[in-house]
Scaffold this motif. Sequence first.
Motif, mmCIF file in Angstrom:
data_model
loop_
_atom_site.group_PDB
_atom_site.id
_atom_site.type_symbol
_atom_site.label_atom_id
_atom_site.label_comp_id
_atom_site.label_asym_id
_atom_site.label_seq_id
_atom_site.Cartn_x
_atom_site.Cartn_y
_atom_site.Cartn_z
ATOM 1 N N GLN A 3 0.833 -1.197 0.000
ATOM 2 C CA GLN A 3 0.000 0.000 0.000
ATOM 3 C C GLN A 3 0.866 1.245 0.000
ATOM 4 O OE1 GLN A 3 -2.849 0.022 3.104
ATOM 5 N NE2 GLN A 3 -3.596 2.074 2.692
ATOM 6 N N SER A 4 0.509 2.231 -0.783
ATOM 7 C CA SER A 4 1.254 3.481 -0.838
ATOM 8 C C SER A 4 0.722 4.444 0.219
ATOM 9 C CB SER A 4 1.122 4.111 -2.226
ATOM 10 O OG SER A 4 1.778 5.352 -2.264
ATOM 11 N N LEU A 5 1.622 5.022 1.010
ATOM 12 C CA LEU A 5 1.229 6.004 2.017
ATOM 13 C C LEU A 5 1.389 7.405 1.442
ATOM 14 C CD1 LEU A 5 2.932 4.516 5.226
ATOM 15 C CD2 LEU A 5 0.567 4.262 4.474
ATOM 16 N N PRO A 6 0.444 8.295 1.712
ATOM 17 C CA PRO A 6 0.480 9.638 1.125
ATOM 18 C C PRO A 6 1.460 10.574 1.838
ATOM 19 C CG PRO A 6 -1.447 9.435 2.526
ATOM 20 C CD PRO A 6 -0.792 8.071 2.517
ATOM 21 N N ILE A 7 2.754 10.209 1.813
ATOM 22 C CA ILE A 7 3.760 11.060 2.449
ATOM 23 C C ILE A 7 3.926 12.353 1.662
ATOM 24 C CG2 ILE A 7 5.038 9.187 3.568
ATOM 25 C CD1 ILE A 7 6.998 9.285 1.184
ATOM 26 N N ASP A 8 4.347 13.396 2.364
ATOM 27 C CA ASP A 8 4.537 14.714 1.761
ATOM 28 C C ASP A 8 5.991 15.131 1.996
ATOM 29 O OD1 ASP A 8 4.684 17.433 1.178
ATOM 30 O OD2 ASP A 8 2.667 17.856 1.910
ATOM 31 N N PRO A 9 6.892 14.934 1.026
ATOM 32 C CA PRO A 9 8.304 15.257 1.232
ATOM 33 C C PRO A 9 8.554 16.710 1.634
ATOM 34 C CG PRO A 9 8.062 13.878 -0.700
ATOM 35 C CD PRO A 9 6.675 14.265 -0.277
ATOM 36 N N ALA A 10 7.796 17.633 1.065
ATOM 37 C CA ALA A 10 7.988 19.049 1.407
ATOM 38 C C ALA A 10 7.627 19.296 2.873
ATOM 39 C CB ALA A 10 7.155 19.932 0.485
ATOM 40 N N ARG A 11 6.553 18.700 3.339
ATOM 41 C CA ARG A 11 6.148 18.842 4.738
ATOM 42 C C ARG A 11 7.187 18.207 5.662
ATOM 43 N NH1 ARG A 11 0.467 16.197 5.914
ATOM 44 N NH2 ARG A 11 1.692 14.346 5.396
ATOM 45 N N PHE A 12 7.688 17.060 5.261
ATOM 46 C CA PHE A 12 8.738 16.367 6.014
ATOM 47 C C PHE A 12 9.978 17.241 6.159
ATOM 48 C CE2 PHE A 12 12.661 13.952 4.830
ATOM 49 C CZ PHE A 12 12.984 13.470 6.088
ATOM 50 N N LEU A 13 10.456 17.808 5.054
ATOM 51 C CA LEU A 13 11.652 18.657 5.115
ATOM 52 C C LEU A 13 11.395 19.922 5.924
ATOM 53 C CD1 LEU A 13 12.915 18.297 1.426
ATOM 54 C CD2 LEU A 13 13.979 17.328 3.488
ATOM 55 N N SER A 14 10.192 20.480 5.814
ATOM 56 C CA SER A 14 9.850 21.672 6.591
ATOM 57 C C SER A 14 9.903 21.376 8.087
ATOM 58 C CB SER A 14 8.459 22.167 6.194
ATOM 59 O OG SER A 14 8.064 23.262 7.004
ATOM 60 N N ASP A 15 9.336 20.240 8.497
ATOM 61 C CA ASP A 15 9.375 19.860 9.914
ATOM 62 C C ASP A 15 10.806 19.606 10.376
ATOM 63 O OD1 ASP A 15 6.687 20.080 10.397
ATOM 64 O OD2 ASP A 15 6.246 17.945 10.160
ATOM 65 N N LEU A 16 11.595 18.969 9.518
ATOM 66 C CA LEU A 16 12.978 18.665 9.879
ATOM 67 C C LEU A 16 13.774 19.947 10.105
ATOM 68 C CD1 LEU A 16 14.870 16.251 10.287
ATOM 69 C CD2 LEU A 16 15.408 16.346 7.849
ATOM 70 N N HIS A 17 13.577 20.939 9.257
ATOM 71 C CA HIS A 17 14.269 22.221 9.426
ATOM 72 C C HIS A 17 13.713 22.996 10.626
ATOM 73 C CE1 HIS A 17 17.055 22.321 6.064
ATOM 74 N NE2 HIS A 17 16.122 21.736 5.308
ATOM 75 N N ALA A 18 12.430 22.854 10.891
ATOM 76 C CA ALA A 18 11.859 23.514 12.071
ATOM 77 C C ALA A 18 12.462 22.951 13.350
ATOM 78 C CB ALA A 18 10.343 23.344 12.077
ATOM 79 N N LEU A 19 12.623 21.635 13.412
ATOM 80 C CA LEU A 19 13.242 21.017 14.588
ATOM 81 C C LEU A 19 14.687 21.479 14.743
ATOM 82 C CD1 LEU A 19 13.128 19.083 16.973
ATOM 83 C CD2 LEU A 19 13.537 17.180 15.387
ATOM 84 N N ARG A 20 15.362 21.679 13.630
ATOM 85 C CA ARG A 20 16.743 22.171 13.651
ATOM 86 C C ARG A 20 16.845 23.522 14.362
ATOM 87 N NH1 ARG A 20 20.131 22.885 8.023
ATOM 88 N NH2 ARG A 20 22.242 23.007 8.908
ATOM 89 N N GLY A 21 15.779 24.304 14.305
ATOM 90 C CA GLY A 21 15.806 25.641 14.905
ATOM 91 C C GLY A 21 15.887 25.650 16.421
ATOM 92 N N PHE A 22 15.579 24.534 17.064
ATOM 93 C CA PHE A 22 15.653 24.473 18.526
ATOM 94 C C PHE A 22 17.081 24.122 18.928
ATOM 95 C CE2 PHE A 22 11.223 23.652 17.503
ATOM 96 C CZ PHE A 22 10.565 24.496 18.393
ATOM 97 N N GLY A 23 17.809 25.152 19.381
ATOM 98 C CA GLY A 23 19.201 24.960 19.768
ATOM 99 C C GLY A 23 20.181 25.106 18.621
ATOM 100 N N GLN A 24 19.740 25.678 17.499
ATOM 101 C CA GLN A 24 20.635 25.794 16.348
ATOM 102 C C GLN A 24 21.850 26.646 16.683
ATOM 103 O OE1 GLN A 24 18.749 26.915 12.679
ATOM 104 N NE2 GLN A 24 20.611 26.683 11.483
ATOM 105 N N ALA A 25 23.018 26.148 16.250
ATOM 106 C CA ALA A 25 24.287 26.861 16.424
ATOM 107 C C ALA A 25 25.037 26.764 15.108
ATOM 108 C CB ALA A 25 25.100 26.251 17.561
#
Length: 402
Positions: A3-25
């Motif tokens: 079964q194919s899951l409706p993943i959203d690569p753009a949403r995934f990358l956006s969340d990944l970069h948002a998490l990076r912002g916590f404690g970014q150095a």
Amino acid sequence: MTQSLPIDPARFLSDLHALRGFGQAGPGVVRPAFSEADIASRAWLTGRMQEAGLATHMDPAGNLFGLTDGPSLLIGSHSDTQPEGGWLDGALGVVMGLEIARAARAAGVAISCVSFQDEEGRYGALTGSDIWVGNTPLLEADLFQARDGQSFAEGRRAVAHLAEDGFVDPARFTGFLEAHIEQGPVLDLSGEAVGVVTSIVGSRQIQVTVSGQQNHAGTTPMSMRKDAFQAAVQIATRLNERLQNVVTPQTVWTIGHFRLSPNAPSIVPGQAVFTVQWRDGEEDRLQRMDDVILAVLDEVATETGLTVEAERLRQSLTPVPMHAPYQAALAEAAEAVVPGKWRRMPSGALHDASNVSRRLPVGMLFVPSIGGISHNFDEDTAEADLVTGLRVLARAAAALAP
């Protein structure tokens, strides 16, 4: 057909970069367990899980779950970092878990996600997952101490406003998948897109204390010195010589933490304290290395007349093979997404999957690390490789979910 899951690569990358912002150095992240940045990131993750329709539960150890109803496949990793860490180590697996669980919910597939706490070992090693699987009782873990002297009990008080009583029962999950950057150069050098992990190496670690005699560096003759540093150098040199007869090219050993006392330029050091850590995929070889290391410590103590003591640290882990059906599902997904551009490979790094394997079937997937760099602000992976890893993991998860 899977079964194919409706993943959203753009949403995934956006969340990944948002998490990076916590404690970014700069390009990296400083987000140790229970730091302000870690707590803020867990509050943000809680919100994203809830927006995805998942029921959230942070347990007393700080592990954060996004749960779907009924039995489900669990996907995740950790979101804490090294004191000077890369932005993908652990975080990648957490956000992949979030994206796949969100897509699975929309498709009616049972997948949950998790961010384990203190994988990086501010207070120990793989602490949150170690507690969750029941390997270490919470009251015992509360006594673990960070290098600054703070206990795990003191650290977890910082999330008391987010945590709930009780632990999620591992029995509600059918298995566990963890995605991670390789943290090594193999995939990057070979130009391959993903690695299906076959096993996670075992690890042992001791802290060695060499006690000599502190004395004046200008007036103490060399022949009369009881120099703790020189004895420590002898130990390191002999280990490199003696272990060559035991190890394979994949075996590693490291003296990674070293402290002299009183650590002054005009004083013969009276004490040296250092760690010795060794890793291999075979338990028998780990034990043979153990025997060699202890024999070297005894030899140097006898020859120098100094006191050499070894304390075994709690980070010891046995090698863990990945569950064969999970390896097969990941391999099938990899061949479907990137035919001929993947490989099977062991993990030389430790991961939460090591602990989770005590209670659940586990599988792991690697994506390349540019230059093989990790535990470093310069850690990075091409976005195309991140998305490829997401597609492979989602395909395998759809096949394995109940």
